[in-house]
Design a protein around this motif. Structure first.
Motif, PDB file in Angstrom:
ATOM      1  N   MET A   1      12.529  -9.304  -3.487  1.00 50.88           N
ATOM      2  CA  MET A   1      11.251  -9.696  -4.060  1.00 50.88           C
ATOM      3  C   MET A   1      10.107  -8.896  -3.427  1.00 50.88           C
ATOM      4  SD  MET A   1      12.199 -11.956  -6.248  1.00 50.88           S
ATOM      5  CE  MET A   1      10.629 -12.695  -6.707  1.00 50.88           C
ATOM      6  N   ARG A   2       8.976  -8.971  -4.058  1.00 47.08           N
ATOM      7  CA  ARG A   2       7.788  -8.277  -3.574  1.00 47.08           C
ATOM      8  C   ARG A   2       7.373  -8.798  -2.189  1.00 47.08           C
ATOM      9  NH1 ARG A   2       3.526  -5.963  -6.885  1.00 47.08           N
ATOM     10  NH2 ARG A   2       1.595  -5.685  -5.687  1.00 47.08           N
ATOM     11  N   GLU A   3       7.475 -10.110  -1.999  1.00 47.77           N
ATOM     12  CA  GLU A   3       7.101 -10.704  -0.711  1.00 47.77           C
ATOM     13  C   GLU A   3       8.042 -10.256   0.397  1.00 47.77           C
ATOM     14  OE1 GLU A   3       7.545 -12.289  -3.492  1.00 47.77           O
ATOM     15  OE2 GLU A   3       5.480 -12.851  -4.045  1.00 47.77           O
ATOM     16  N   GLU A   4       9.337 -10.131   0.079  1.00 44.27           N
ATOM     17  CA  GLU A   4      10.304  -9.659   1.070  1.00 44.27           C
ATOM     18  C   GLU A   4      10.025  -8.213   1.463  1.00 44.27           C
ATOM     19  OE1 GLU A   4      13.659  -9.803   3.636  1.00 44.27           O
ATOM     20  OE2 GLU A   4      12.381 -11.334   2.696  1.00 44.27           O
ATOM     21  N   ALA A   5       9.631  -7.390   0.504  1.00 47.26           N
ATOM     22  CA  ALA A   5       9.270  -6.004   0.815  1.00 47.26           C
ATOM     23  C   ALA A   5       8.047  -5.956   1.729  1.00 47.26           C
ATOM     24  CB  ALA A   5       9.012  -5.228  -0.477  1.00 47.26           C
ATOM     25  N   HIS A   6       7.065  -6.823   1.472  1.00 48.32           N
ATOM     26  CA  HIS A   6       5.886  -6.906   2.344  1.00 48.32           C
ATOM     27  C   HIS A   6       6.300  -7.288   3.762  1.00 48.32           C
ATOM     28  CE1 HIS A   6       2.013  -6.571   0.041  1.00 48.32           C
ATOM     29  NE2 HIS A   6       2.898  -6.517  -0.957  1.00 48.32           N
ATOM     30  N   ARG A   7       7.156  -8.271   3.872  1.00 48.58           N
ATOM     31  CA  ARG A   7       7.574  -8.744   5.193  1.00 48.58           C
ATOM     32  C   ARG A   7       8.286  -7.647   5.977  1.00 48.58           C
ATOM     33  NH1 ARG A   7      11.940 -10.481   7.733  1.00 48.58           N
ATOM     34  NH2 ARG A   7      13.233 -10.027   5.898  1.00 48.58           N
ATOM     35  N   MET A   8       9.164  -6.886   5.331  1.00 45.84           N
ATOM     36  CA  MET A   8       9.886  -5.822   6.018  1.00 45.84           C
ATOM     37  C   MET A   8       8.947  -4.711   6.468  1.00 45.84           C
ATOM     38  SD  MET A   8      13.380  -5.551   3.741  1.00 45.84           S
ATOM     39  CE  MET A   8      14.044  -4.346   4.860  1.00 45.84           C
ATOM     40  N   ILE A   9       7.974  -4.366   5.630  1.00 47.14           N
ATOM     41  CA  ILE A   9       7.016  -3.324   6.013  1.00 47.14           C
ATOM     42  C   ILE A   9       6.195  -3.785   7.213  1.00 47.14           C
ATOM     43  CG2 ILE A   9       4.962  -2.063   5.267  1.00 47.14           C
ATOM     44  CD1 ILE A   9       7.425  -0.922   4.036  1.00 47.14           C
ATOM     45  N   ILE A  10       5.770  -5.040   7.216  1.00 47.98           N
ATOM     46  CA  ILE A  10       4.961  -5.554   8.324  1.00 47.98           C
ATOM     47  C   ILE A  10       5.778  -5.620   9.608  1.00 47.98           C
ATOM     48  CG2 ILE A  10       3.746  -7.608   9.165  1.00 47.98           C
ATOM     49  CD1 ILE A  10       2.879  -8.136   6.281  1.00 47.98           C
ATOM     50  N   GLN A  11       7.025  -6.040   9.511  1.00 52.81           N
ATOM     51  CA  GLN A  11       7.862  -6.165  10.709  1.00 52.81           C
ATOM     52  C   GLN A  11       8.149  -4.820  11.360  1.00 52.81           C
ATOM     53  OE1 GLN A  11      11.382  -8.267   9.497  1.00 52.81           O
ATOM     54  NE2 GLN A  11      10.470 -10.293   9.788  1.00 52.81           N
ATOM     55  N   GLN A  12       8.310  -3.780  10.576  1.00 50.76           N
ATOM     56  CA  GLN A  12       8.655  -2.479  11.122  1.00 50.76           C
ATOM     57  C   GLN A  12       7.442  -1.607  11.387  1.00 50.76           C
ATOM     58  OE1 GLN A  12      12.003  -0.503   9.371  1.00 50.76           O
ATOM     59  NE2 GLN A  12      13.101  -2.399   8.966  1.00 50.76           N
ATOM     60  N   GLY A  13       6.248  -2.208  11.370  1.00 49.35           N
ATOM     61  CA  GLY A  13       5.045  -1.483  11.760  1.00 49.35           C
ATOM     62  C   GLY A  13       4.342  -0.867  10.571  1.00 49.35           C
ATOM     63  N   GLN A  14       3.112  -1.268  10.360  1.00 42.22           N
ATOM     64  CA  GLN A  14       2.348  -0.781   9.214  1.00 42.22           C
ATOM     65  C   GLN A  14       1.717   0.569   9.535  1.00 42.22           C
ATOM     66  OE1 GLN A  14       0.579  -5.046   8.780  1.00 42.22           O
ATOM     67  NE2 GLN A  14       0.207  -4.040   6.834  1.00 42.22           N
ATOM     68  N   VAL A  15       2.561   1.593   9.555  1.00 40.18           N
ATOM     69  CA  VAL A  15       2.098   2.955   9.814  1.00 40.18           C
ATOM     70  C   VAL A  15       2.095   3.730   8.510  1.00 40.18           C
ATOM     71  CG1 VAL A  15       2.935   2.919  12.186  1.00 40.18           C
ATOM     72  CG2 VAL A  15       4.431   3.725  10.364  1.00 40.18           C
ATOM     73  N   ASP A  16       1.313   4.776   8.484  1.00 40.62           N
ATOM     74  CA  ASP A  16       1.227   5.601   7.281  1.00 40.62           C
ATOM     75  C   ASP A  16       2.580   6.255   6.986  1.00 40.62           C
ATOM     76  OD1 ASP A  16      -1.386   4.915   7.202  1.00 40.62           O
ATOM     77  OD2 ASP A  16      -2.195   6.854   7.826  1.00 40.62           O
ATOM     78  N   GLY A  17       3.028   6.135   5.740  1.00 44.37           N
ATOM     79  CA  GLY A  17       4.264   6.771   5.317  1.00 44.37           C
ATOM     80  C   GLY A  17       5.495   5.905   5.422  1.00 44.37           C
ATOM     81  N   LEU A  18       5.382   4.664   5.880  1.00 40.73           N
ATOM     82  CA  LEU A  18       6.522   3.754   5.915  1.00 40.73           C
ATOM     83  C   LEU A  18       6.806   3.272   4.488  1.00 40.73           C
ATOM     84  CD1 LEU A  18       8.591   2.151   7.561  1.00 40.73           C
ATOM     85  CD2 LEU A  18       6.844   0.391   7.899  1.00 40.73           C
ATOM     86  N   PHE A  19       8.042   3.398   4.037  1.00 41.68           N
ATOM     87  CA  PHE A  19       8.332   3.147   2.617  1.00 41.68           C
ATOM     88  C   PHE A  19       9.715   2.544   2.453  1.00 41.68           C
ATOM     89  CE2 PHE A  19      10.491   7.091   3.341  1.00 41.68           C
ATOM     90  CZ  PHE A  19      11.539   7.119   2.428  1.00 41.68           C
ATOM     91  N   LEU A  20       9.950   2.004   1.265  1.00 41.02           N
ATOM     92  CA  LEU A  20      11.265   1.566   0.806  1.00 41.02           C
ATOM     93  C   LEU A  20      11.284   1.608  -0.717  1.00 41.02           C
ATOM     94  CD1 LEU A  20      11.127  -1.623  -0.429  1.00 41.02           C
ATOM     95  CD2 LEU A  20      10.808  -2.109   1.981  1.00 41.02           C
ATOM     96  N   VAL A  21      12.467   1.618  -1.285  1.00 41.44           N
ATOM     97  CA  VAL A  21      12.659   1.612  -2.742  1.00 41.44           C
ATOM     98  C   VAL A  21      13.492   0.389  -3.093  1.00 41.44           C
ATOM     99  CG1 VAL A  21      13.552   2.875  -4.739  1.00 41.44           C
ATOM    100  CG2 VAL A  21      12.520   4.132  -2.830  1.00 41.44           C
ATOM    101  N   ARG A  22      13.097  -0.290  -4.150  1.00 39.17           N
ATOM    102  CA  ARG A  22      13.781  -1.513  -4.560  1.00 39.17           C
ATOM    103  C   ARG A  22      13.852  -1.559  -6.091  1.00 39.17           C
ATOM    104  NH1 ARG A  22       9.687  -5.287  -5.989  1.00 39.17           N
ATOM    105  NH2 ARG A  22       7.599  -4.578  -5.382  1.00 39.17           N
ATOM    106  N   ASP A  23      14.680  -2.452  -6.583  1.00 39.76           N
ATOM    107  CA  ASP A  23      14.757  -2.658  -8.027  1.00 39.76           C
ATOM    108  C   ASP A  23      13.505  -3.359  -8.530  1.00 39.76           C
ATOM    109  OD1 ASP A  23      17.310  -1.538  -8.370  1.00 39.76           O
ATOM    110  OD2 ASP A  23      18.271  -3.393  -7.702  1.00 39.76           O
ATOM    111  N   SER A  24      13.093  -2.977  -9.751  1.00 34.91           N
ATOM    112  CA  SER A  24      11.926  -3.617 -10.356  1.00 34.91           C
ATOM    113  C   SER A  24      12.306  -4.989 -10.901  1.00 34.91           C
ATOM    114  CB  SER A  24      11.364  -2.743 -11.474  1.00 34.91           C
ATOM    115  OG  SER A  24      10.299  -3.387 -12.132  1.00 34.91           O
ATOM    116  N   GLN A  25      11.454  -5.968 -10.675  1.00 35.79           N
ATOM    117  CA  GLN A  25      11.687  -7.310 -11.178  1.00 35.79           C
ATOM    118  C   GLN A  25      11.264  -7.465 -12.636  1.00 35.79           C
ATOM    119  OE1 GLN A  25      13.238  -9.662  -9.282  1.00 35.79           O
ATOM    120  NE2 GLN A  25      13.426  -8.085  -7.693  1.00 35.79           N
ATOM    121  N   SER A  26      10.312  -6.649 -13.062  1.00 32.09           N
ATOM    122  CA  SER A  26       9.814  -6.754 -14.450  1.00 32.09           C
ATOM    123  C   SER A  26      10.565  -5.860 -15.422  1.00 32.09           C
ATOM    124  CB  SER A  26       8.316  -6.419 -14.493  1.00 32.09           C
ATOM    125  OG  SER A  26       8.086  -5.109 -13.971  1.00 32.09           O
ATOM    126  N   ASN A  27      11.054  -4.705 -14.953  1.00 33.45           N
ATOM    127  CA  ASN A  27      11.760  -3.754 -15.816  1.00 33.45           C
ATOM    128  C   ASN A  27      13.139  -3.483 -15.203  1.00 33.45           C
ATOM    129  OD1 ASN A  27      12.646  -1.735 -17.498  1.00 33.45           O
ATOM    130  ND2 ASN A  27      10.823  -0.442 -17.280  1.00 33.45           N
TER     131      ASN A  27
END
Length: 560
Positions: free
Chosen positions: A465-491
Motif C-alpha cells: 500500500m501507499r502507506e507502507e511505502a511511506h513507512r519504509m522510506i521513512i525508516q530507511q532515512g529520507q535522503v535524496d534519491g531513496l526509491f522503491l517500485v511497487r504495483d499500482s493499486q489503481s491500474n
C-alpha cells in the motif's frame, strides 16, 4: 622399653614439681639449688642409659646405637639461678604425634582451597567468566537470527556479521535498530555502541531490527539540508549566527557552544494535551523558556539532559497520543523500561525541524565519535580498490569474473573489463528472457516478460500500500534519491515509483504503452520508453530526466 623410659622421665618431672611445691609451702630452710641439680643429674643419667640401650629394628635385626653422654659440666649448659624460671621440655613432640596418628583417621580438608593458589584466588587473579552473550536480531519480514557475540562487540561489528551471514551487499548503510513495541519507540544504534550493554537496558518485549538507514551520516555530506539557518545560533549571542561553512566544526568542537532554537509541542505528563513552548538544545541539555522566547537563565527550565538519555522516533502515529502533527519524537532516559510517564514526548512542525532537532541531539551528545564512525567505512572503501563498486560481502568476494568466448575460459583480472562483461551478460540475459517468455505465452493470456523480470530486484516490493511505502522510506532515512517500485493499486497493468526528495515523498506512475505489438514502460507519457522496469531504473540512476533527482539508494528489505 621406649615407653617405659618416657614414663620414668614423666614421673621424675612430676616428683620434682611436687617437691618444689611441698617445700615452698613449708617454712623449713631447704637448699633448692641442690635439689634441682640432683634432679637434673637423674634425668641426664636416664637419657644416657636410654641412648645406650635403644634398639633400632631394621629388617628384623637389632642394632645398637651409641650416642655420646651429655656431661653436666658442658659449657653450653648454664648454671641455674634462683631467679631464673625452670624450663621443662615436652616429652613428646608434634612430629612424633603426627607419625603415630592412625592411618584410618581422615585428614581435615582445607575449607579455603581457592586461597592456596594464585590461579584460583579471586584476589590474586581475575575471575574467569563466560564472555559470550546471545542476541536475537529480526528482519523486516519477521524472521529472526540468533547470534553469539562477545561483550565488547559494537553495533557495527554485529552488522558486519549479519551482512556476512545473509550474503547481502555491504554498502555501509546497514544498522541495528532498538525497537520498543509497547512504547511505540525505536532508534538506530550508533556504530560504536556496545550491543550487550544496550540489550541489558531493554525490556523483555523489546528487540533488535536489522535494516538500512541511508540518513545515518548524511548530515556530514549535506549539512545545509539538515540545519536551517534560522534554527542554529550561538548560545552566548542570541542575535549571531554560525557560518554555514563552520557549522559541523562547531558541533564537533567541545569548546564551542552552538545551540538549536525553535518552538516544539511538549506533551504534558499524564495527560493527552500538548503545550507549545520555545525550546533550546545545548550541550548541557534541552531547556524550555517559561517566558516567551526569553533566553535569560532565570527563565530557562531543564527538560532533559543528554548524558543519560537517548532520542527516539515515535512510530505509533498521532492518534494514540493526540499529537498536533505527524512529526513526533521522544527523549527516553536510559533507566526507563516500560514507564511512559517519564518519557519526554515532543512534536515538531515539519519533517525538516524534527530531523534538525534529532540530528543535533546526536551531535551534541557523541561529538567527534560520530565523525570517527563516519570515516571508518570511507577509509576502508578507499583502501580496497580504485574501482567504484559497492563493497561486497566475503562470500561475493570469493567469486571471479570468467570469459568463455574462446575455446578455453580465462579469468578477467581487469575490474573495468569485468564490469562491462557483467553489463553485457545482463543485457543478453534480459533479451533472451524476454523472447523466451514470449514464445511460451498462451495466445489468450496477457502475461509478458515484464511481469517476472523485475521481481528479483531489491527495489521491487510488489503489492504494498501507499502507506507502507511511506513507512519504509521513512525508516530507511529520507535522503535524496531513496526509491522503491511497487504495483499500482489503481491500474493493475501499471507500476508506481516512490521517490524521496528534500525529505518529501513523491509518487510517479509507470504506465505501459504498446507500439507495433510490443509493450513498453514510460514515466513521461511515452517520450522515453523502456522494454522492462530494469532498463527504466538503470536509466534514471544515470539520468535525472523528468524526476526531481536521480535514483540513488534502493529501499531494500533483507531476509535473515
Amino acid at each position: 622399653m621406649l615407653a617405659y623410659d618416657d614414663e620414668l622421665l614423666l614421673c621424675l618431672e612430676q616428683q620434682l614439681l611436687f617437691s618444689v611445691f611441698t617445700l615452698s609451702s613449708s617454712n623449713d630452710d631447704v637448699d633448692l639449688e641442690q635439689l634441682v641439680n640432683d634432679m637434673n643429674s637423674s634425668v641426664e643419667s636416664v637419657q644416657s642409659t636410654q641412648a645406650d640401650t635403644a634398639l633400632l629394628l631394621n629388617d628384623g635385626h637389632a642394632h645398637r646405637r651409641h650416642t655420646p653422654p651429655v656431661h653436666p659440666s658442658s659449657p653450653n649448659r648454664e648454671r641455674l639461678r634462683h631467679s631464673q624460671p625452670m624450663h621443662i621440655q615436652a616429652v613428646r613432640c608434634l612430629k612424633e604425634e603426627h607419625q603415630l596418628r592412625p592411618a584410618s583417621l581422615p585428614a581435615i580438608p582445607n575449607p579455603f582451597p581457592e586461597l592456596c593458589s594464585p590461579a584460583g584466588s579471586p584476589v590474586l587473579s581475575p575471575i574467569q567468566t563466560s564472555d559470550s552473550h546471545i542476541v536475537k536480531v529480526w528482519s523486516e519480514d519477521g524472521a529472526g537470527k540468533v547470534v553469539e557475540i562477545p561483550a565488547d562487540m559494537t553495533a557495527r561489528d554485529v552488522c558486519q556479521l549479519l551482512v556476512y551471514k545473509s550474503h547481502c551487499v555491504d554498502d555501509n548503510a546497514w544498522t541495528l535498530v532498538e525497537h520498543h513495541p509497547n512504547l511505540g519507540l525505536e532508534r538506530c544504534l550508533e556504530d560504536h555502541e556496545l550491543v550487550v550493554q544496550v540489550q541489558a537496558s531493554m525490556s523483555s518485549d523489546s528487540k533488535f531490527l536489522f535494516r538500512k538507514n541511508y540518513a545515518k551520516y548524511e548530515f556530514f555530506r549535506n549539512p545545509l539540508n539538515f540545519f536551517p539557518e534560522h534554527m542554529v545560533t550561538w548560545c552566548h549571542d542570541s542575535d549571531g549566527s554560525i557560518p554555514q561553512a563552520q557549522l559541523l566544526q562547531n558541533f564537533l568542537n567541545s569548546s564551542s557552544c552552538p545551540e538549536i532554537q525553535g518552538f516544539l509541542y511538549v506533551k504534558e505528563p499524564g495527560r493527552k494535551s500538548w503545550k507549545k513552548l520555545y525550546m533550546l538544545l545545548r550541550r548541557s541539555g534541552l531547556y524550555y523558556s517559561s517566558k516567551g522566547t526569553s533566553k535569560e537563565p532565570r527563565h530557562l527550565q531543564l527538560l532533559s539532559d543528554l548524558e543519560d538519555s537517548n532520542i527516539f522516533t515515535i512510530i505509533t502515529g498521532r492518534k494514540l497520543h493526540n499529537a498536533p502533527t505527524d512529526y513526533q519524537f521522544c527523549i527516553k532516559p536510559n533507566k526507563v523500561r516500560s514507564d511512559c510517564k517519564e518519557l519526554k514526548m515532543l512534536c515538531a512542525e515539519d519533517e525538516q525541524s524534527r530531523t534538525c532537532w534529532m540530528t543535533a541531539f546526536r551531535l551534541l551528545k557523541f561529538g567527534i565519535v560520530l565523525y570517527h564512525n563516519y570515516n571508518v567505512p570511507q577509509q576502508r572503501k578507499s583502501t580496497n580498490s580504485s574501482f567504484s563498486a559497492p563493497v561486497r560481502s566475503v562470500s561475493e568476494n570469493s567469486l571471479v569474473a570468467m570469459d568463455f568466448s574462446g575455446r578455453t575460459g580465462r579469468v578477467i583480472d581487469n575490474p573495468v573489463e569485468a564490469q562491462s562483461a557483467a553489463l553485457e551478460e545482463g543485457q543478453t540475459w534480459r533479451v533472451s528472457m524476454r523472447f523466451t517468455t514470449q514464445s511460451v505465452i498462451h495466445p489468450f493470456t496477457h502475461t509478458h516478460s515484464h511481469a517476472v523480470i523485475h521481481k528479483t530486484q531489491v527495489w521491487f516490493h510488489g503489492r504494498i500500500m501507499r502507506e507502507e511505502a511511506h513507512r519504509m522510506i521513512i525508516q530507511q532515512g529520507q535522503v535524496d534519491g531513496l526509491f522503491l517500485v511497487r504495483d499500482s493499486q489503481s491500474n493493475p497493468k501499471a507500476f508506481v515509483l516512490t521517490l524521496c526528495h528534500h525529505q518529501k515523498i513523491k509518487h510517479f506512475q509507470i504506465l505501459p504503452c504498446e507500439e507495433d505489438g510490443q509493450v513498453f514502460f514510460s514515466l513521461d507519457d511515452g517520450a522515453t520508453k523502456f522494454t522492462d522496469l530494469i532498463h527504466l531504473v538503470d536509466f534514471y540512476q544515470l539520468n535525472r530526466g523528468v524526476l526531481p533527482c536521480k535514483l540513488k539508494h534502493p529501499c531494500t528489505a533483507v531476509a535473515l
